[in-house]
Write a protein that holds these residues in place. Structure first.
Motif, PDB file in Angstrom:
ATOM      1  N   LYS A 270       0.825  -1.206   0.000  1.00  0.00           N
ATOM      2  CA  LYS A 270       0.000   0.000   0.000  1.00  0.00           C
ATOM      3  C   LYS A 270       0.865   1.264   0.000  1.00  0.00           C
ATOM      4  CE  LYS A 270      -3.849  -2.136   2.522  1.00  0.00           C
ATOM      5  NZ  LYS A 270      -4.633  -2.115   3.778  1.00  0.00           N
ATOM      6  N   ARG A 271       1.908   1.254   0.795  1.00  0.00           N
ATOM      7  CA  ARG A 271       2.777   2.415   0.889  1.00  0.00           C
ATOM      8  C   ARG A 271       3.397   2.742  -0.467  1.00  0.00           C
ATOM      9  NH1 ARG A 271       5.116   4.073   5.427  1.00  0.00           N
ATOM     10  NH2 ARG A 271       4.775   2.045   6.370  1.00  0.00           N
ATOM     11  N   ASN A 272       3.897   1.722  -1.159  1.00  0.00           N
ATOM     12  CA  ASN A 272       4.552   1.937  -2.456  1.00  0.00           C
ATOM     13  C   ASN A 272       3.557   2.393  -3.517  1.00  0.00           C
ATOM     14  OD1 ASN A 272       6.980   1.194  -1.339  1.00  0.00           O
ATOM     15  ND2 ASN A 272       6.895  -0.913  -2.047  1.00  0.00           N
ATOM     16  N   VAL A 273       2.370   1.780  -3.516  1.00  0.00           N
ATOM     17  CA  VAL A 273       1.342   2.167  -4.483  1.00  0.00           C
ATOM     18  C   VAL A 273       0.975   3.638  -4.304  1.00  0.00           C
ATOM     19  CG1 VAL A 273      -1.047   1.798  -5.203  1.00  0.00           C
ATOM     20  CG2 VAL A 273       0.426  -0.171  -4.718  1.00  0.00           C
ATOM     21  N   ALA A 274       0.754   4.038  -3.046  1.00  0.00           N
ATOM     22  CA  ALA A 274       0.376   5.422  -2.771  1.00  0.00           C
ATOM     23  C   ALA A 274       1.503   6.383  -3.125  1.00  0.00           C
ATOM     24  CB  ALA A 274      -0.004   5.567  -1.304  1.00  0.00           C
ATOM     25  N   ARG A 275       2.737   6.037  -2.810  1.00  0.00           N
ATOM     26  CA  ARG A 275       3.874   6.913  -3.113  1.00  0.00           C
ATOM     27  C   ARG A 275       4.024   7.143  -4.609  1.00  0.00           C
ATOM     28  NH1 ARG A 275       8.083   3.980  -2.121  1.00  0.00           N
ATOM     29  NH2 ARG A 275       9.497   5.639  -2.729  1.00  0.00           N
ATOM     30  N   GLU A 276       3.899   6.078  -5.400  1.00  0.00           N
ATOM     31  CA  GLU A 276       4.043   6.236  -6.852  1.00  0.00           C
ATOM     32  C   GLU A 276       2.948   7.128  -7.418  1.00  0.00           C
ATOM     33  OE1 GLU A 276       4.225   2.413  -8.626  1.00  0.00           O
ATOM     34  OE2 GLU A 276       6.094   1.824  -7.620  1.00  0.00           O
ATOM     35  N   ALA A 277       1.710   6.938  -6.950  1.00  0.00           N
ATOM     36  CA  ALA A 277       0.604   7.763  -7.443  1.00  0.00           C
ATOM     37  C   ALA A 277       0.789   9.223  -7.021  1.00  0.00           C
ATOM     38  CB  ALA A 277      -0.722   7.221  -6.920  1.00  0.00           C
ATOM     39  N   LEU A 278       1.227   9.453  -5.785  1.00  0.00           N
ATOM     40  CA  LEU A 278       1.452  10.823  -5.324  1.00  0.00           C
ATOM     41  C   LEU A 278       2.587  11.485  -6.088  1.00  0.00           C
ATOM     42  CD1 LEU A 278       1.086  10.543  -1.441  1.00  0.00           C
ATOM     43  CD2 LEU A 278      -0.410  11.785  -3.019  1.00  0.00           C
ATOM     44  N   SER A 279       3.636  10.736  -6.390  1.00  0.00           N
ATOM     45  CA  SER A 279       4.768  11.294  -7.133  1.00  0.00           C
ATOM     46  C   SER A 279       4.324  11.792  -8.501  1.00  0.00           C
ATOM     47  CB  SER A 279       5.870  10.240  -7.277  1.00  0.00           C
ATOM     48  OG  SER A 279       6.958  10.753  -8.001  1.00  0.00           O
ATOM     49  N   ARG A 280       3.504  11.012  -9.184  1.00  0.00           N
ATOM     50  CA  ARG A 280       2.990  11.449 -10.491  1.00  0.00           C
ATOM     51  C   ARG A 280       2.055  12.653 -10.329  1.00  0.00           C
ATOM     52  NH1 ARG A 280       2.600   5.741 -11.076  1.00  0.00           N
ATOM     53  NH2 ARG A 280       0.379   5.831 -10.575  1.00  0.00           N
ATOM     54  N   PHE A 281       1.285  12.642  -9.264  1.00  0.00           N
ATOM     55  CA  PHE A 281       0.362  13.741  -8.986  1.00  0.00           C
ATOM     56  C   PHE A 281       1.121  15.057  -8.810  1.00  0.00           C
ATOM     57  CE2 PHE A 281      -1.980  16.107  -5.601  1.00  0.00           C
ATOM     58  CZ  PHE A 281      -3.099  16.461  -6.351  1.00  0.00           C
ATOM     59  N   VAL A 282       2.170  15.040  -7.986  1.00  0.00           N
ATOM     60  CA  VAL A 282       2.968  16.245  -7.732  1.00  0.00           C
ATOM     61  C   VAL A 282       3.686  16.692  -8.999  1.00  0.00           C
ATOM     62  CG1 VAL A 282       4.979  17.122  -6.483  1.00  0.00           C
ATOM     63  CG2 VAL A 282       3.264  15.747  -5.283  1.00  0.00           C
ATOM     64  N   GLU A 283       4.157  15.732  -9.796  1.00  0.00           N
ATOM     65  CA  GLU A 283       4.871  16.073 -11.027  1.00  0.00           C
ATOM     66  C   GLU A 283       3.986  16.855 -11.997  1.00  0.00           C
ATOM     67  OE1 GLU A 283       7.426  13.793 -14.548  1.00  0.00           O
ATOM     68  OE2 GLU A 283       6.486  12.654 -12.927  1.00  0.00           O
ATOM     69  N   ARG A 284       2.703  16.539 -12.006  1.00  0.00           N
ATOM     70  CA  ARG A 284       1.787  17.214 -12.938  1.00  0.00           C
ATOM     71  C   ARG A 284       1.262  18.536 -12.375  1.00  0.00           C
ATOM     72  NH1 ARG A 284      -0.080  11.698 -13.645  1.00  0.00           N
ATOM     73  NH2 ARG A 284      -1.680  12.081 -12.087  1.00  0.00           N
ATOM     74  N   ARG A 285       1.330  18.710 -11.072  1.00  0.00           N
ATOM     75  CA  ARG A 285       0.755  19.901 -10.450  1.00  0.00           C
ATOM     76  C   ARG A 285       1.848  20.940 -10.216  1.00  0.00           C
ATOM     77  NH1 ARG A 285      -4.884  19.750 -10.019  1.00  0.00           N
ATOM     78  NH2 ARG A 285      -4.695  21.063  -8.172  1.00  0.00           N
TER      79      ARG A 285
END
Length: 340
Positions: free
Chosen positions: A122-137
């Protein structure tokens, strides 16, 4: 005016050097070796070119001294703030670092594993999604907090993608923490807005798999803080696979689900906007984060701090140019005197 910003006066990091400015008058003083004796000055022809050459030489010497003294004083444009308007939000990411976040996203009944390098953790899944989120914002301002038995801030509000990405990466370095005190985590997240002028959309993005209880006193503090700071709450709920949804009409039976439903029902009573995004797989997490991104795209006013700009190198460059011109002038003058 530069780049739409008002002109600002120069400041000096070492103002004591300005005491040397009177040295600039030295080239105006005549030296005895520059004086020649003639029996009758009216016999000499008018040398207008020579007068101008002499004046240019003195001007170059004055400029060289002035530029050197100003460079020693380290001039620059002082630090200032500018108001900008973009699209986005001030987002506090509240990341659950409890032991349960080390489990893999597996179907109910299967045995959850806790392999640190598992892509399904769960931790890794959430981190990867957040990383992409921050990259686009690009225009959002992020703050990152983690919590287990107690919250701790990883990064303050920043618009630097490198800082936020480093904080997200740090969320996967260690194993999960004991305890899940979500109430203290939310209070700490709200405190990030203390003393900040309201500028537009404010959001706490809670990334958690639930399993936390909040007492009545803390609930009231959260309600008051949400209303005072006008903060919305988005919950990225990492739901155990095959579990009923939080809004299921049936009463929950599993102990963990009972706690999660209680949290969800409390969040629905908050005085500000609350939305939950349930996900039970990596693909679902990515889709939930994409939905959050679409919704949090409102006008945002913020103040950007522009660091001090140092102009020392420009004045040293000007002094070198003036000294080089003076050197050429002196060479031409000596050559002309020798040939006369």
């Amino acid at each position: 005016m530069i780049d739409g910003l008002p002109a600002l006066p120069l400041d000096f990091a070492q103002p004591w050097a300005l005491l040397l400015l009177p040295l600039a008058v030295l080239p105006l003083l005549r030296r005895r070796r520059e004086e020649l004796t003639f029996s009758s000055l009216p016999w000499l022809p008018e040398d207008s070119l020579g007068h101008w050459i002499e004046r240019l030489g003195r001007a170059a010497a004055i400029l060289a001294i002035l530029a050197t003294v100003l460079a020693l004083a380290r001039p620059g444009r002082p630090e200032w703030e500018v108001e900008r308007i973009g699209r986005g939000a001030e987002i506090v990411v509240l990341f659950d670092s409890s032991l349960s976040m080390d489990d893999e996203m597996v179907a109910r009944g299967a045995h959850p594993k806790r392999r640190r390098d598992s892509p399904l953790r769960k931790r890794n899944v959430a981190r990867e999604a957040l990383s992409r989120f921050v990259e686009r914002r690009k225009e959002d301002r992020f703050s990152l907090l983690m919590f287990g038995a107690a919250p701790f801030r990883v990064t303050p509000f920043s618009q630097s993608p490198e800082v936020i990405q480093a904080g997200i990466a740090a969320a996967g370095i260690s194993n999960g923490l004991p305890g899940t005190d979500l109430g203290r985590g939310l209070i700490a997240a709200l405190s990030q807005f203390e003393g900040r002028a309201y500028s537009g959309s404010r959001v706490i993005l809670l990334v958690s798999d639930g399993a936390a209880e909040i007492d009545d006193v803390t609930r009231q503090r959260i309600r008051d803080g949400m209303a005072r700071h006008r903060v919305a709450l988005d919950w990225l709920y990492l739901r155990s696979a095959n579990w009923p949804r939080l809004d299921d009409e049936k009463e929950p039976e599993a102990v963990g689900l009972i706690t999660d439903v209680a949290m969800h029902r409390f969040f629905k009573t908050l005085p500000t906007t609350y939305k939950v995004f349930e996900a039970e797989s990596p693909d679902a997490v990515s889709k939930a984060v994409a939905e959050i991104e679409r919704q949090q795209n409102l006008p945002l006013e913020y103040r950007e701090r522009i660091p001090r700009r140092d102009f020392t190198h420009l004045f040293y460059g000007l002094a070198m140019v003036a000294a080089f011109a003076l050197l050429i002038h002196r060479g031409l003058t000596v050559r002309s005197f020798q040939t006369s």
